[in-house]
Design a protein around this motif. Structure first.
Motif, PDB file in Angstrom:
ATOM      1  N   ALA A   1       0.845  -1.191   0.000  1.00 47.25           N
ATOM      2  CA  ALA A   1       0.000   0.000   0.000  1.00 47.25           C
ATOM      3  C   ALA A   1       0.884   1.245   0.000  1.00 47.25           C
ATOM      4  N   PRO A   2       0.447   2.329  -0.651  1.00 41.17           N
ATOM      5  CA  PRO A   2       1.276   3.542  -0.758  1.00 41.17           C
ATOM      6  C   PRO A   2       1.276   4.367   0.524  1.00 41.17           C
ATOM      7  N   VAL A   3       1.726   3.745   1.601  1.00 42.16           N
ATOM      8  CA  VAL A   3       1.809   4.421   2.894  1.00 42.16           C
ATOM      9  C   VAL A   3       3.165   4.109   3.519  1.00 42.16           C
ATOM     10  N   PHE A   4       3.496   4.835   4.586  1.00 40.82           N
ATOM     11  CA  PHE A   4       4.690   4.552   5.362  1.00 40.82           C
ATOM     12  C   PHE A   4       4.328   3.522   6.432  1.00 40.82           C
ATOM     13  N   ALA A   5       5.063   2.421   6.470  1.00 42.88           N
ATOM     14  CA  ALA A   5       4.819   1.363   7.448  1.00 42.88           C
ATOM     15  C   ALA A   5       5.852   1.478   8.561  1.00 42.88           C
ATOM     16  N   LEU A   6       5.394   1.431   9.794  1.00 43.72           N
ATOM     17  CA  LEU A   6       6.276   1.580  10.957  1.00 43.72           C
ATOM     18  C   LEU A   6       6.389   0.266  11.709  1.00 43.72           C
ATOM     19  N   SER A   7       7.612  -0.246  11.812  1.00 47.25           N
ATOM     20  CA  SER A   7       7.877  -1.405  12.657  1.00 47.25           C
ATOM     21  C   SER A   7       8.521  -0.902  13.935  1.00 47.25           C
ATOM     22  N   ALA A   8       7.810  -1.079  15.056  1.00 49.19           N
ATOM     23  CA  ALA A   8       8.261  -0.530  16.335  1.00 49.19           C
ATOM     24  C   ALA A   8       8.738  -1.620  17.276  1.00 49.19           C
ATOM     25  N   LEU A   9       9.307  -2.685  16.734  1.00 49.41           N
ATOM     26  CA  LEU A   9       9.875  -3.716  17.600  1.00 49.41           C
ATOM     27  C   LEU A   9      10.926  -3.116  18.521  1.00 49.41           C
ATOM     28  N   TYR A  10      10.988  -3.621  19.745  1.00 45.06           N
ATOM     29  CA  TYR A  10      11.859  -3.065  20.771  1.00 45.06           C
ATOM     30  C   TYR A  10      13.329  -3.172  20.381  1.00 45.06           C
ATOM     31  N   CYS A  11      14.154  -2.329  21.016  1.00 43.11           N
ATOM     32  CA  CYS A  11      15.602  -2.344  20.759  1.00 43.11           C
ATOM     33  C   CYS A  11      16.166  -3.738  20.999  1.00 43.11           C
TER      34      CYS A  11
ATOM     35  N   PRO B   1       6.095  12.778  -0.279  1.00 44.99           N
ATOM     36  CA  PRO B   1       4.926  11.885  -0.197  1.00 44.99           C
ATOM     37  C   PRO B   1       5.062  10.667  -1.104  1.00 44.99           C
ATOM     38  N   ASP B   2       5.730  10.827  -2.276  1.00 44.78           N
ATOM     39  CA  ASP B   2       5.854   9.696  -3.186  1.00 44.78           C
ATOM     40  C   ASP B   2       6.984   8.752  -2.803  1.00 44.78           C
ATOM     41  N   PHE B   3       7.604   8.987  -1.636  1.00 44.46           N
ATOM     42  CA  PHE B   3       8.589   8.025  -1.126  1.00 44.46           C
ATOM     43  C   PHE B   3       7.885   6.775  -0.617  1.00 44.46           C
ATOM     44  N   ALA B   4       6.617   6.881  -0.270  1.00 46.12           N
ATOM     45  CA  ALA B   4       5.832   5.717   0.113  1.00 46.12           C
ATOM     46  C   ALA B   4       5.497   4.903  -1.151  1.00 46.12           C
ATOM     47  N   PRO B   5       5.440   3.555  -1.011  1.00 46.89           N
ATOM     48  CA  PRO B   5       5.582   2.793   0.232  1.00 46.89           C
ATOM     49  C   PRO B   5       7.040   2.718   0.700  1.00 46.89           C
ATOM     50  N   ALA B   6       7.186   2.779   2.004  1.00 51.67           N
ATOM     51  CA  ALA B   6       8.504   2.660   2.619  1.00 51.67           C
ATOM     52  C   ALA B   6       8.317   2.103   4.023  1.00 51.67           C
ATOM     53  N   LEU B   7       9.359   1.438   4.521  1.00 50.67           N
ATOM     54  CA  LEU B   7       9.339   0.841   5.850  1.00 50.67           C
ATOM     55  C   LEU B   7      10.232   1.645   6.777  1.00 50.67           C
ATOM     56  N   ILE B   8       9.705   2.035   7.944  1.00 48.97           N
ATOM     57  CA  ILE B   8      10.465   2.747   8.968  1.00 48.97           C
ATOM     58  C   ILE B   8      10.732   1.779  10.114  1.00 48.97           C
ATOM     59  N   LEU B   9      11.994   1.661  10.502  1.00 47.98           N
ATOM     60  CA  LEU B   9      12.385   0.791  11.613  1.00 47.98           C
ATOM     61  C   LEU B   9      12.745   1.676  12.800  1.00 47.98           C
ATOM     62  N   ASP B  10      11.892   1.714  13.801  1.00 45.97           N
ATOM     63  CA  ASP B  10      12.140   2.589  14.953  1.00 45.97           C
ATOM     64  C   ASP B  10      11.620   1.921  16.216  1.00 45.97           C
ATOM     65  N   ALA B  11      12.542   1.560  17.093  1.00 46.55           N
ATOM     66  CA  ALA B  11      12.165   0.883  18.334  1.00 46.55           C
ATOM     67  C   ALA B  11      11.319   1.768  19.240  1.00 46.55           C
ATOM     68  N   SER B  12      11.364   3.078  19.034  1.00 42.65           N
ATOM     69  CA  SER B  12      10.564   3.995  19.853  1.00 42.65           C
ATOM     70  C   SER B  12       9.181   4.242  19.268  1.00 42.65           C
ATOM     71  N   GLY B  13       8.843   3.539  18.219  1.00 47.06           N
ATOM     72  CA  GLY B  13       7.590   3.805  17.530  1.00 47.06           C
ATOM     73  C   GLY B  13       6.351   3.699  18.380  1.00 47.06           C
ATOM     74  N   ASN B  14       6.369   2.836  19.399  1.00 45.77           N
ATOM     75  CA  ASN B  14       5.190   2.663  20.248  1.00 45.77           C
ATOM     76  C   ASN B  14       5.105   3.690  21.365  1.00 45.77           C
ATOM     77  N   VAL B  15       6.175   4.443  21.619  1.00 51.27           N
ATOM     78  CA  VAL B  15       6.152   5.396  22.729  1.00 51.27           C
ATOM     79  C   VAL B  15       6.201   6.846  22.264  1.00 51.27           C
ATOM     80  N   ARG B  16       6.617   7.105  21.035  1.00 49.89           N
ATOM     81  CA  ARG B  16       6.727   8.479  20.549  1.00 49.89           C
ATOM     82  C   ARG B  16       5.361   9.013  20.141  1.00 49.89           C
ATOM     83  N   GLY B  17       4.924  10.052  20.842  1.00 57.64           N
ATOM     84  CA  GLY B  17       3.652  10.668  20.506  1.00 57.64           C
ATOM     85  C   GLY B  17       3.658  11.305  19.135  1.00 57.64           C
ATOM     86  N   ALA B  18       4.846  11.623  18.608  1.00 59.57           N
ATOM     87  CA  ALA B  18       4.931  12.225  17.280  1.00 59.57           C
ATOM     88  C   ALA B  18       4.391  11.278  16.212  1.00 59.57           C
TER      89      ALA B  18
END
Length: 638
Positions: free
Chosen positions: A62-72, A301-318
């Motif tokens: 899908a043409p969205v940014f996907a966030l994987s927030a697996l822990y460090c 915006p056209d960089f999507a689809p793309a995968l973001i790997l960020d262990a803080s993904g579940n805690v960052r309010g941003a």
């Protein structure tokens, strides 16, 4: 790893899931070598990550940014390496190129080592020739995998290009299909400029453009002089388009001022340029005075689809603000770690840069006294990691700690700084991690970040305080999580982390101590009081009055002791003197914080009074560890 084409495999293109399964098999072998044993839930999350990469490779994501927030330490980077291995083995994907973006140059070498790609398959593209030499292909356009930086993507987008026109990132003359952002990224960059900083620029601009210098001075003198009415925290302000009016070029301006203005001058000048002609938010910004803020979009915006790997993904309010405000961020399944083997020790005192300006030596003495107690009690060799602020003219925590630590003994120690405290596996065996101080942004910077994440420019008006508060709390959590999990707790033993001691220095008012149980589920939290000094004079008298109230007055949560009562008992009649001698006494403040007494207003009768409120964190602290006299070896030794 295939060494030649004969070793590569063919697969039916319609065999969806093949790459995911093959990559998982490789990942299990790698984890077995490292004695890394993720839980079943973590494996489900890793499969979701691999599945997104496969969908990108097949062109079905899908043409969205996907966030994987697996822990460090869960294995996100290893999963990425295993997927690239599996994809490059399959001839049917020879038309697919991959792009991996990292935030800093120093992270590229470890990533290249992790990838272990055959010669000629990997290229590195940065502004540093020595870093580029880490790649085994000299032609980025023909290399199957290209590693570059967040900043390269951002600079080209700010320069007017969308992703599909960034030819330097192409594979065989076309945009790369598999796109990965390693570590945190936001869709926009906050812009903040204090009136004080803006007024430092005109003197640099005189030779370049005296008209611009005069224009900027006129604008920001008025902004600095603005008086905010009581109860008003922000106004919107339409900045004139002074850049277009004068037809000036930013690059020429930078070349004109960078020699005399240095990095700070270039940074201020760039903010002036980007804010020109915008509707901005102006707000008080603590001791920095009035600040204007907004943001610019930095992620195409056209960089999507793309995968973001960020262990803080579940805690960052941003990220929550991004999802709610922009709608093009998808959260992949991810689980948290069980931190039952983690012991967190909290010293409830200020650890910000401003607090260090007054108390860095005391803070370092407390840290070192604790480290010495650990060394003395330990049965095994403790490995210390100290996360410190960058040195200034007023303090150098690393230098001070090194000078105070024993010159010999059965221990190891390492240092890293805030700002470089994330994205590395170099300290994974540290058994005791000290967060020496804490890193905070200014209020204006948090608001600019919140607006950037939510996609709400100042021109669209008010941004809900709840959104800003969520972003602030999330940034605190992000900072603590990333720094803490440089150590042994980043490693897994089934569903649990490996044992570690974490030492956190943070005032209660920051909300950090209260956030720790949710940030590290299952951990045990202890008070940490390394070097409480005896009080003297009026501060000592005030301590006795407050102690009597707590011990003999039957103080319950919510109980209130007005300043006026203590002033009366210690015979101080002037409020400003009481403030300076008692309320701002650092040692008394530390003692009060340790007892969960915090300044606040109350309305006990007819009008508001200021005083101390008893607000214990029920269930937060499991025990009190005496730093100088550990009750058991287990208190320190892992």
């Amino acid at each position: 790893m295939p060494l030649d084409n004969a070793a590569r495999v063919a697969l039916p293109v319609e065999d969806v899931g093949y790459l995911t399964s093959r990559a998982e098999d490789k990942l299990r072998v790698e984890f077995h070598k490292r004695d890394h044993r993720p839980s079943d839930e973590t494996w489900r999350s890793l499969r979701a990550l691999l599945g997104n990469l496969e969908a990108q490779a097949r062109g079905t994501a899908a043409p969205v940014f996907a966030l994987s927030a697996l822990y460090c330490g869960a294995g996100k980077t290893s999963a990425l390496a295993s997927f690239m291995d599996a994809m490059l083995e399959c001839r049917e994907f020879d038309h697919v190129g991959a792009l991996i973006l990292v935030p800093r140059l120093d992270l590229i070498a470890p990533l290249v080592a992790e990838m272990k790609l055959p010669i000629g398959w990997l290229s590195v593209l940065t502004s540093d020739a020595s870093v580029n030499a880490l790649g085994t292909s000299t032609d980025p356009n023909t290399a199957r995998v290209l590693i570059s930086t967040h900043q390269r993507l951002i600079q080209r987008f700010l320069g007017g290009k969308d992703f599909t026109s960034m030819a330097d990132l192409y594979f065989n003359g076309a945009p790369r299909s598999v796109r990965v952002v390693d570590e945190s990224i936001m869709p926009g960059q906050g812009l903040t400029l204090t009136a004080r900083d803006a007024l430092a620029v005109p003197s640099l601009l005189q030779k370049f453009s005296y008209k611009l210098a005069n224009r900027v001075e006129d604008i920001f003198v008025n902004i600095r002089a603005h008086k905010f009415p009581e109860g008003v925290e922000r106004i919107t302000y339409d900045l004139p388009d002074y850049v277009s009016e004068l037809g000036l070029d930013l690059n020429q301006a930078i070349r004109s001022v960078e020699f005399v203005g240095g990095e700070a001058g270039v940074r201020r000048l760039t903010s002036l340029w980007l804010l020109s002609g915008r509707t901005v938010t102006a707000r008080p910004d603590g001791r920095m005075g009035t600040t204007v803020l907004d943001y610019v979009d930095t992620l195409p915006p056209d960089f999507a689809p793309a995968l973001i790997l960020d262990a803080s993904g579940n805690v960052r309010g941003a990220y929550s603000a991004w999802t709610a405000g922009r709608g093009n961020l998808q959260h992949l399944p991810s689980n948290t770690q069980d931190y039952s083997p983690l012991r967190v020790h909290v010293w409830t005192r200020g650890g910000s840069k401003s607090a260090l300006e007054e108390g860095a030596e005391d803070l370092c003495l407390g840290v070192v006294s604790t480290a010495k107690a650990i060394i003395k009690a330990a049965k095994t060799t403790p490995e210390f990691l100290f996360v410190v602020h960058n040195p200034t003219q007023l303090y150098d925590c690393e230098k001070t700690i090194r000078a105070l630590m024993p010159t010999a003994g059965n221990f190891k120690m390492s240092f890293t700084t805030w700002g470089r405290h994330d994205s590395t596996n170099a300290y994974r065996d540290a058994s005791h991690v000290f967060l020496v101080g804490t890193l905070f942004l200014r209020p204006s910077q948090y608001e600019a970040l919140a607006r950037a994440a939510a996609g709400k420019p100042s021109a669209e008006g008010y941004l809900e305080e709840t959104t800003i508060d969520t972003v602030v709390a999330g940034e605190h959590a992000h900072m603590i999580l990333q720094a803490a999990l440089r150590g042994r707790a980043r490693q897994s033993n089934g569903s649990q982390c490996k044992p570690m001691h974490l030492f956190v220095i943070a005032a209660v008012r920051t909300g950090i101590p209260a956030s720790l149980p949710a940030l590290f589920p299952g951990c045990r939290i202890f008070r940490w009081r390394p070097n409480q000094k005896p009080l003297e004079g009026k501060a000592l008298e005030a301590q006795k009055v407050i102690t009597e109230w707590l011990e003999f007055g039957g103080a319950k949560p919510g109980a209130f002791m007005p300043f006026s009562e203590v002033m009366k008992r210690v015979d101080i009649r002037v409020s400003s003197l009481f403030r300076d001698v008692v309320r701002r006494n650092r040692d008394l403040c530390e003692w009060l914080a340790a007892l969960d007494l915090h300044e606040g207003p109350r309305k006990p009768t007819g009008k508001f009074k200021q005083g101390w409120v008893f607000q214990p964190h029920v269930g937060l602290f499991d025990g009190d560890v005496a730093v100088t006299r550990p009750t058991t070896v287990e208190a320190w030794d892992y």
